[in-house]
Design a protein around this motif. Structure first.
Motif, PDB file in Angstrom:
ATOM      1  N   SER A 141      44.970 -15.746   8.196  1.00 31.12           N
ATOM      2  CA  SER A 141      43.699 -15.079   8.499  1.00 31.12           C
ATOM      3  C   SER A 141      42.534 -15.832   7.877  1.00 31.12           C
ATOM      4  O   SER A 141      41.477 -16.001   8.498  1.00 31.12           O
ATOM      5  N   VAL A 142      42.740 -16.259   6.636  1.00 32.72           N
ATOM      6  CA  VAL A 142      41.702 -17.047   5.948  1.00 32.72           C
ATOM      7  C   VAL A 142      41.436 -18.341   6.713  1.00 32.72           C
ATOM      8  O   VAL A 142      40.278 -18.725   6.947  1.00 32.72           O
ATOM      9  N   ALA A 143      42.529 -19.014   7.112  1.00 34.02           N
ATOM     10  CA  ALA A 143      42.387 -20.278   7.843  1.00 34.02           C
ATOM     11  C   ALA A 143      41.684 -20.066   9.181  1.00 34.02           C
ATOM     12  O   ALA A 143      40.823 -20.867   9.575  1.00 34.02           O
ATOM     13  N   LEU A 144      42.052 -18.973   9.884  1.00 32.57           N
ATOM     14  CA  LEU A 144      41.426 -18.697  11.176  1.00 32.57           C
ATOM     15  C   LEU A 144      39.939 -18.440  11.000  1.00 32.57           C
ATOM     16  O   LEU A 144      39.111 -18.961  11.767  1.00 32.57           O
ATOM     17  N   THR A 145      39.582 -17.638  10.010  1.00 38.52           N
ATOM     18  CA  THR A 145      38.168 -17.349   9.746  1.00 38.52           C
ATOM     19  C   THR A 145      37.398 -18.637   9.479  1.00 38.52           C
ATOM     20  O   THR A 145      36.299 -18.851  10.001  1.00 38.52           O
ATOM     21  N   SER A 146      37.990 -19.532   8.679  1.00 39.96           N
ATOM     22  CA  SER A 146      37.349 -20.809   8.348  1.00 39.96           C
ATOM     23  C   SER A 146      37.224 -21.694   9.582  1.00 39.96           C
ATOM     24  O   SER A 146      36.169 -22.299   9.827  1.00 39.96           O
ATOM     25  N   ALA A 147      38.307 -21.766  10.376  1.00 40.22           N
ATOM     26  CA  ALA A 147      38.299 -22.630  11.559  1.00 40.22           C
ATOM     27  C   ALA A 147      37.284 -22.161  12.597  1.00 40.22           C
ATOM     28  O   ALA A 147      36.628 -22.970  13.259  1.00 40.22           O
ATOM     29  N   LEU A 148      37.158 -20.845  12.724  1.00 41.25           N
ATOM     30  CA  LEU A 148      36.232 -20.283  13.706  1.00 41.25           C
ATOM     31  C   LEU A 148      34.789 -20.356  13.237  1.00 41.25           C
ATOM     32  O   LEU A 148      33.857 -20.430  14.051  1.00 41.25           O
ATOM     33  N   GLY A 149      34.600 -20.282  11.913  1.00 43.58           N
ATOM     34  CA  GLY A 149      33.251 -20.168  11.380  1.00 43.58           C
ATOM     35  C   GLY A 149      32.659 -18.800  11.651  1.00 43.58           C
ATOM     36  O   GLY A 149      31.430 -18.638  11.689  1.00 43.58           O
ATOM     37  N   GLN A 150      33.530 -17.800  11.831  1.00 41.40           N
ATOM     38  CA  GLN A 150      33.082 -16.432  12.072  1.00 41.40           C
ATOM     39  C   GLN A 150      34.185 -15.468  11.650  1.00 41.40           C
ATOM     40  O   GLN A 150      35.306 -15.872  11.364  1.00 41.40           O
ATOM     41  N   ASP A 151      33.845 -14.203  11.608  1.00 43.97           N
ATOM     42  CA  ASP A 151      34.796 -13.183  11.200  1.00 43.97           C
ATOM     43  C   ASP A 151      35.960 -13.103  12.185  1.00 43.97           C
ATOM     44  O   ASP A 151      35.764 -12.913  13.390  1.00 43.97           O
ATOM     45  N   ALA A 152      37.182 -13.288  11.670  1.00 41.39           N
ATOM     46  CA  ALA A 152      38.359 -13.297  12.543  1.00 41.39           C
ATOM     47  C   ALA A 152      38.606 -11.945  13.186  1.00 41.39           C
ATOM     48  O   ALA A 152      39.095 -11.863  14.315  1.00 41.39           O
ATOM     49  N   GLY A 153      38.275 -10.856  12.482  1.00 38.54           N
ATOM     50  CA  GLY A 153      38.447  -9.531  13.058  1.00 38.54           C
ATOM     51  C   GLY A 153      37.565  -9.316  14.272  1.00 38.54           C
ATOM     52  O   GLY A 153      38.007  -8.775  15.299  1.00 38.54           O
ATOM     53  N   GLU A 154      36.316  -9.732  14.164  1.00 37.83           N
ATOM     54  CA  GLU A 154      35.407  -9.612  15.313  1.00 37.83           C
ATOM     55  C   GLU A 154      35.861 -10.518  16.451  1.00 37.83           C
ATOM     56  O   GLU A 154      35.733 -10.166  17.630  1.00 37.83           O
ATOM     57  N   GLY A 172      41.650  -3.806   9.523  1.00 37.84           N
ATOM     58  CA  GLY A 172      41.434  -3.764   8.081  1.00 37.84           C
ATOM     59  C   GLY A 172      40.979  -5.092   7.510  1.00 37.84           C
ATOM     60  O   GLY A 172      41.168  -6.152   8.115  1.00 37.84           O
ATOM     61  N   TYR A 173      40.398  -5.014   6.323  1.00 36.50           N
ATOM     62  CA  TYR A 173      39.894  -6.197   5.624  1.00 36.50           C
ATOM     63  C   TYR A 173      40.393  -6.201   4.182  1.00 36.50           C
ATOM     64  O   TYR A 173      40.712  -5.154   3.610  1.00 36.50           O
ATOM     65  N   SER A 174      40.446  -7.382   3.612  1.00 40.49           N
ATOM     66  CA  SER A 174      40.814  -7.534   2.207  1.00 40.49           C
ATOM     67  C   SER A 174      39.622  -7.133   1.337  1.00 40.49           C
ATOM     68  O   SER A 174      38.490  -7.001   1.832  1.00 40.49           O
ATOM     69  N   PRO A 175      39.842  -6.968   0.028  1.00 45.60           N
ATOM     70  CA  PRO A 175      38.712  -6.631  -0.848  1.00 45.60           C
ATOM     71  C   PRO A 175      37.588  -7.664  -0.808  1.00 45.60           C
ATOM     72  O   PRO A 175      36.428  -7.323  -1.019  1.00 45.60           O
ATOM     73  N   GLU A 176      37.951  -8.936  -0.526  1.00 51.16           N
ATOM     74  CA  GLU A 176      36.899  -9.960  -0.465  1.00 51.16           C
ATOM     75  C   GLU A 176      36.275 -10.093   0.924  1.00 51.16           C
ATOM     76  O   GLU A 176      35.465 -10.984   1.173  1.00 51.16           O
ATOM     77  N   GLY A 177      36.651  -9.203   1.846  1.00 51.89           N
ATOM     78  CA  GLY A 177      35.973  -9.114   3.137  1.00 51.89           C
ATOM     79  C   GLY A 177      36.523  -9.991   4.233  1.00 51.89           C
ATOM     80  O   GLY A 177      35.818 -10.276   5.206  1.00 51.89           O
ATOM     81  N   ILE A 178      37.794 -10.393   4.144  1.00 46.76           N
ATOM     82  CA  ILE A 178      38.434 -11.221   5.169  1.00 46.76           C
ATOM     83  C   ILE A 178      39.400 -10.358   5.976  1.00 46.76           C
ATOM     84  O   ILE A 178      40.116  -9.527   5.403  1.00 46.76           O
TER      85      ILE A 178
END
Length: 284
Positions: A141-154, A172-178
């Motif tokens: 999930s972290v990698a996807l968020t980074s690769a996209l440059g946007q929130d993976a959930g959205e 759901g999201y982690s405490p750090e918002g990912i």
């Protein structure tokens, strides 16, 4: 196929099943119970994450052969020593997606999941060993968020749920918002059946290619041998089915040869033979 026998087993044993759907040739042929309310799907979230990773892969935004550290946020990567980065090199996204890195705790803790996971002491990372846990999916999930440059959930809502007509999904999201890719998503039986149809139809839904058939072939490949049969990119391979699993007997079975999909959501926390009943009655 015996839908009636499956329902009889559920009712006779008072199994806590929310609802069931059966599709054949993309048409609903049987349903029972509540198929429209949202319920937790637990680790089936991982299978949806797999589809999202596939869309990013289709767009050349992510490379599964790279170490996951390539996709860490800068503020985290900058704190890792060169020695530790070298140690992590065998831990590619492919290895995480196939649960073939031994040593992660079952779930992350503390108020910063990513920091906690990065401080875990792993051993023998070079050898692929199946070891199921939640941190590998979270790192993806972290990698996807980074690769996209946007929130993976959205991204999942816009690129998967919206084209499939899935509304008001809970994520759901982690405490750090990912986006928390391992779990914490809520869908209805009908929503999950649509994800199943997407897989059944080689990544197409309503004549729109959501994810490529090329990616799905990779995702459905059995990389690791497990009790259920095989494990691909957060997707299970069984005797006659591709399947998604949630921990309290949430299931979506895709039967390519029969062109059928069987979906049920449950809240069965005790030992229960419901999956055996499903496999027997639907030849899974």
């Amino acid at each position: 196929m015996s839908f009636e026998n499956f329902v009889n087993d559920i009712e006779k044993n008072n199994w806590k099943v929310h609802g069931i759907e059966v599709y054949e040739n993309n048409e609903l042929v049987n349903s029972w119970g509540n198929t429209t309310s949202k319920f937790p799907i637990y680790s089936i979230t991982k299978s949806i994450l797999s589809v999202a990773l596939g869309i990013a892969w289709d767009r050349n935004l992510i490379d599964f052969s790279k170490p996951f550290t390539e996709y860490l946020p800068k503020e985290y990567k900058s704190k890792i020593s060169n020695k530790r980065l070298e140690f992590y090199k065998p831990v590619t996204l492919h290895r995480l997606m196939t649960m073939s890195v031994k040593g992660f705790p079952f779930r992350p803790k503390t108020d910063n999941y990513l920091e906690y996971i990065l401080n875990c002491q792993l051993n023998n990372v070079e050898e692929p060993i199946f070891d199921y846990s939640n941190p590998p999916a979270y790192l993806c999930s972290v990698a996807l968020t980074s690769a996209l440059g946007q929130d993976a959930g959205e991204f999942i809502k816009n690129e998967i749920f919206t084209p499939l007509g899935i509304k008001n999904a809970v994520i759901g999201y982690s405490p750090e918002g990912i986006f928390y890719g391992p779990s914490n998503t809520e869908l209805s039986v009908n929503d999950l059946s649509k994800i199943g149809m997407l897989i059944q139809n080689q990544g197409m839904f309503n004549n729109k290619q959501i994810v490529s058939s090329e990616y799905l072939k990779k995702a459905e490949t059995s990389y690791m041998k497990i009790n259920e049969g095989g494990y691909g990119y957060f997707i299970y391979q069984e005797k006659n089915a591709i399947s998604f699993h949630g921990k309290w007997k949430q299931r979506c079975y895709i039967l390519p040869k029969q062109n059928k999909i069987i979906t049920f959501l449950s809240d069965i926390q005790e030992k229960c033979p419901i999956t055996e009943s499903a496999k027997l009655n639907f030849d899974i």
